[in-house]
Scaffold this active site. Structure first.
Site, short mmCIF file in Angstrom:
data_model
loop_
_atom_site.label_atom_id
_atom_site.label_comp_id
_atom_site.label_asym_id
_atom_site.label_seq_id
_atom_site.Cartn_x
_atom_site.Cartn_y
_atom_site.Cartn_z
N ASP A 172 0.86 -1.18 0.00
CA ASP A 172 0.00 0.00 0.00
C ASP A 172 0.90 1.23 0.00
O ASP A 172 2.13 1.11 -0.10
CB ASP A 172 -0.92 0.01 1.23
CG ASP A 172 -0.16 0.22 2.54
OD1 ASP A 172 1.10 0.25 2.51
OD2 ASP A 172 -0.80 0.37 3.58
N ASP A 211 1.57 4.89 2.23
CA ASP A 211 1.24 5.56 3.48
C ASP A 211 1.73 7.01 3.45
O ASP A 211 2.93 7.24 3.21
CB ASP A 211 1.93 4.85 4.66
CG ASP A 211 1.69 3.34 4.66
OD1 ASP A 211 0.62 2.92 5.11
OD2 ASP A 211 2.57 2.59 4.17
N ASP A 261 -3.19 4.80 2.70
CA ASP A 261 -3.50 5.15 4.09
C ASP A 261 -3.05 6.58 4.33
O ASP A 261 -1.91 6.94 4.01
CB ASP A 261 -2.74 4.24 5.08
CG ASP A 261 -3.30 2.83 5.12
OD1 ASP A 261 -4.40 2.60 4.56
OD2 ASP A 261 -2.64 1.95 5.70
P1 UTP Z 1 2.39 -0.91 6.55
O1 UTP Z 1 1.53 -2.03 7.01
O2 UTP Z 1 1.92 -0.12 5.40
O3 UTP Z 1 3.83 -1.54 6.31
O4 UTP Z 1 2.58 0.04 7.80
P2 UTP Z 1 5.00 -1.09 5.34
O5 UTP Z 1 6.22 -1.16 6.17
O6 UTP Z 1 4.69 0.20 4.67
O7 UTP Z 1 5.06 -2.26 4.32
P3 UTP Z 1 4.31 -2.42 2.92
O8 UTP Z 1 5.33 -2.15 1.91
O9 UTP Z 1 3.17 -1.46 2.86
O10 UTP Z 1 3.85 -3.85 2.90
C1 UTP Z 1 3.56 1.06 7.87
C2 UTP Z 1 3.86 1.39 9.28
O11 UTP Z 1 2.78 2.09 9.87
C3 UTP Z 1 2.47 1.58 11.11
C4 UTP Z 1 2.87 0.13 11.06
O12 UTP Z 1 3.16 -0.38 12.33
C5 UTP Z 1 4.08 0.15 10.15
O13 UTP Z 1 5.26 0.31 10.90
N1 UTP Z 1 1.02 1.77 11.39
C6 UTP Z 1 0.11 1.32 10.51
C7 UTP Z 1 0.64 2.42 12.52
O14 UTP Z 1 1.50 2.84 13.31
N2 UTP Z 1 -0.69 2.60 12.78
C8 UTP Z 1 -1.65 2.13 11.93
O15 UTP Z 1 -2.85 2.33 12.21
C9 UTP Z 1 -1.25 1.49 10.76
MN MN Z 2 2.82 0.57 3.64
#
Ligand code: UTP
Ligand code: MN
Length: 499
Positions: A333, A335, A423
């Site tokens: 995804d 972020d 996100d």
């Molecule tokens: P992700 O699940 O998107 O992982 O969360 P990522 O490292 O970007 O990996 P990919 O590439 O998408 O698979 C990113 C970070 O955001 C935190 C998670 O703990 C993770 O470290 N997070 C996510 C939060 O702190 N709160 C949330 O509600 C969601």
């Molecule tokens: Mn991510």
């Protein structure tokens, strides 16, 4: 039972050095040779061994820390040194690593020749943990926040196996076993070298008996039987398939599995299942959102967010976080943090951005969660819990024309767009550094930084704040560097947080 094929690399001294070897008299007690078979070949090695022994030299068949002189016919220093460093020796730095010319000089002289520069095979490899040989790997911390981990994983063959095991334990709700394997994987990911034999794992933290057994299997046969068994099991395959759907967690997947469902068509045909809105979107856009998102696509989403934000304010921050901020080329995804300088206005900005998306007709799914943040809730003791910031989980329609180099599509797809998961999170500006650190991850890095704070500093760290239990006060931070400094940690760059 696996030792037989692994051990030739390194063996600890088992018996005291015998005084005679093959009934030849030992004349040079202080010299102990090891002849490297590579390039030399087994029969020449055997011949040279006999020759040296007949002249009173000790020659060991096995490379151990007792060896004083390593002799190689292979003059390609880097491959020799790479191999030596993978052998987990403690006293490599004290050994002479020599070209065969030293050996022939010695045989001719009938005694160990003085080592000259021309004999030496120099270590040309960049410094790695093993080259500070006196304490080879003791320097590696058990906490991921004290290690630097790039995306270049030299031990993927092991970490992939550990991740299957960790996931399988998660499916069985065995949290602590799952965390053990994730920790072990994380340690191996931080190494700048590939583990080639079990000796090389000496002194590495977080590797338990079970992890070592799996590693031995892999070193010996190239794969782990336990892992193969899991991968081929119906339960694992089904749970893996179900949890790959947006909105389906391990609990739901398990329930469906217990109902006897094994495929998506089973689930969709089952009258007793009411999919929620998230799961419906998950199935609807499955092909697109189960395909990796590229960096260019993440960047394109950034441009779209930027445009929306700048319509209402110029005083704002749009920051890429998650795996892409850690330098990953692809992700599951995208972020982004969206916030504004004025504390309290961030939620408005987020709502505005979502509205802009809606007006453009690009929203395929939207789950907005208003802020539940209040200072009185802090510090949050549940360190794995979700944060309180306003956020939005989206599926957006991304046009090919918006992406540098085009979309990551399957062949023959000529829709000209794809669905992507995005996100967005909006922390108030005074919480920005904590949110950025938390959302940048990796999950394992965050988990260890919180554990480090708790265990080593009597502090509580989460996505909102850092609390010092000894001083009973919150520690302010406007940058990630501030947070590391409060914890007495060396700063780790985002691209070094791929634990
Ligand atoms: P992700 O699940 O998107 O992982 O969360 P990522 O490292 O970007 O990996 P990919 O590439 O998408 O698979 C990113 C970070 O955001 C935190 C998670 O703990 C993770 O470290 N997070 C996510 C939060 O702190 N709160 C949330 O509600 C969601
Ligand atoms: Mn991510």
């Amino acid at each position: 039972m696996f030792h037989a094929t692994i051990e030739p690399c390194v063996r600890k001294r088992s018996k005291p050095a015998s005084v005679t070897v093959n009934r030849h008299e030992v004349k040079f007690q202080e010299v102990r040779l090891y002849l490297v078979e590579r390039k030399m070949g087994a029969s020449r090695r055997g011949f040279l061994t006999q020759l040296a022994r007949s002249k009173g030299f000790i020659v060991d068949d096995i490379l151990s820390d007792d060896i004083t002189h390593v002799v190689s016919e292979d003059s390609r220093a880097s491959s020799l040194w790479e191999w030596l460093k993978g052998c987990g020796l403690k006293s490599l730095s004290k050994m002479q690593v020599l070209h065969i010319s030293w050996f022939t000089d010695s045989m001719r002289a009938g005694r160990p020749a003085a080592v000259e520069d021309r004999h030496l095979i120099q270590d040309t490899l960049p410094a790695s943990p093993e080259s500070s040989i006196l304490a080879p790997v003791a320097a590696i911390s058990q906490y991921a926040c004290q290690r630097r981990t790039s995306t270049d994983n030299k031990n993927k063959i092991f970490t992939d196996a550990f991740e299957v095991l960790a996931e399988n334990y998660e499916f069985s709700e065995m949290k602590s076993s799952s965390v053990s394997f994730r920790r072990a994987a994380s340690v191996l990911k931080s190494l700048s070298w590939a583990v080639k034999c079990m000796g090389a794992t000496q002194g590495l933290p977080c590797l338990g008996e079970h992890t070592k057994t799996v590693m031995e299997e892999i070193i010996q046969s190239g794969h782990s039987f336990q892992v193969e068994k899991i991968l081929s099991s119906e339960r694992y395959q089904t749970l893996k398939l179900f949890t790959s759907v947006f909105g389906v967690g391990p609990k739901t997947a398990e329930r469906w599995y217990r109902m006897g469902l094994r495929s998506f068509s089973d689930v969709l045909a089952e009258p007793d299942i009411q999919l929620n809105r998230m799961q419906q979107s998950g199935f609807l856009h499955y092909g697109d959102i189960s395909r990796a998102v590229t960096k260019a696509e993440a960047q394109a989403l950034g441009n779209i967010i930027d445009e929306a934000v700048h319509m209402i304010t110029s005083d704002c921050i749009v920051a890429l976080t998650g795996g892409f901020r850690r330098g990953k080329e692809i992700g599951h995804d995208v972020d982004y943090i969206v916030t504004t300088a004025e504390v309290g206005k961030e939620e408005c900005v987020l709502l505005h951005v979502i509205n802009c998306f809606k007006k453009q007709g690009i929203v395929l799914y939207c789950d907005y969660q208003p802020s539940t943040f209040h200072i009185s809730k802090l510090p949050c003791q549940k360190y794995d819990a979700m944060d309180y910031f306003a956020k939005c989980f989206l599926i957006l329609r991304l046009e090919a024309s918006q992406v540098d180099g085009g979309l990551n599509c399957t062949e023959g797809d000529n829709r000209g767009w794809r669905a992507v998961r995005l996100d967005l999170v909006s922390p108030p500006m005074d919480r920005y550094a904590f949110a950025l650190l938390g959302w940048t991850g990796s999950t394992q890095f965050d988990r260890d930084m919180r554990r480090f704070a708790r265990m080593e500093k009597r502090m509580i760290l989460d996505n909102h704040t850092l609390y010092d239990k000894t001083k009973r006060e919150f520690l302010a931070a406007s940058t990630e560097e501030d947070i590391f400094a409060h914890l007495g940690l060396e700063y780790i760059e985002p691209w070094q947080r791929n634990a």
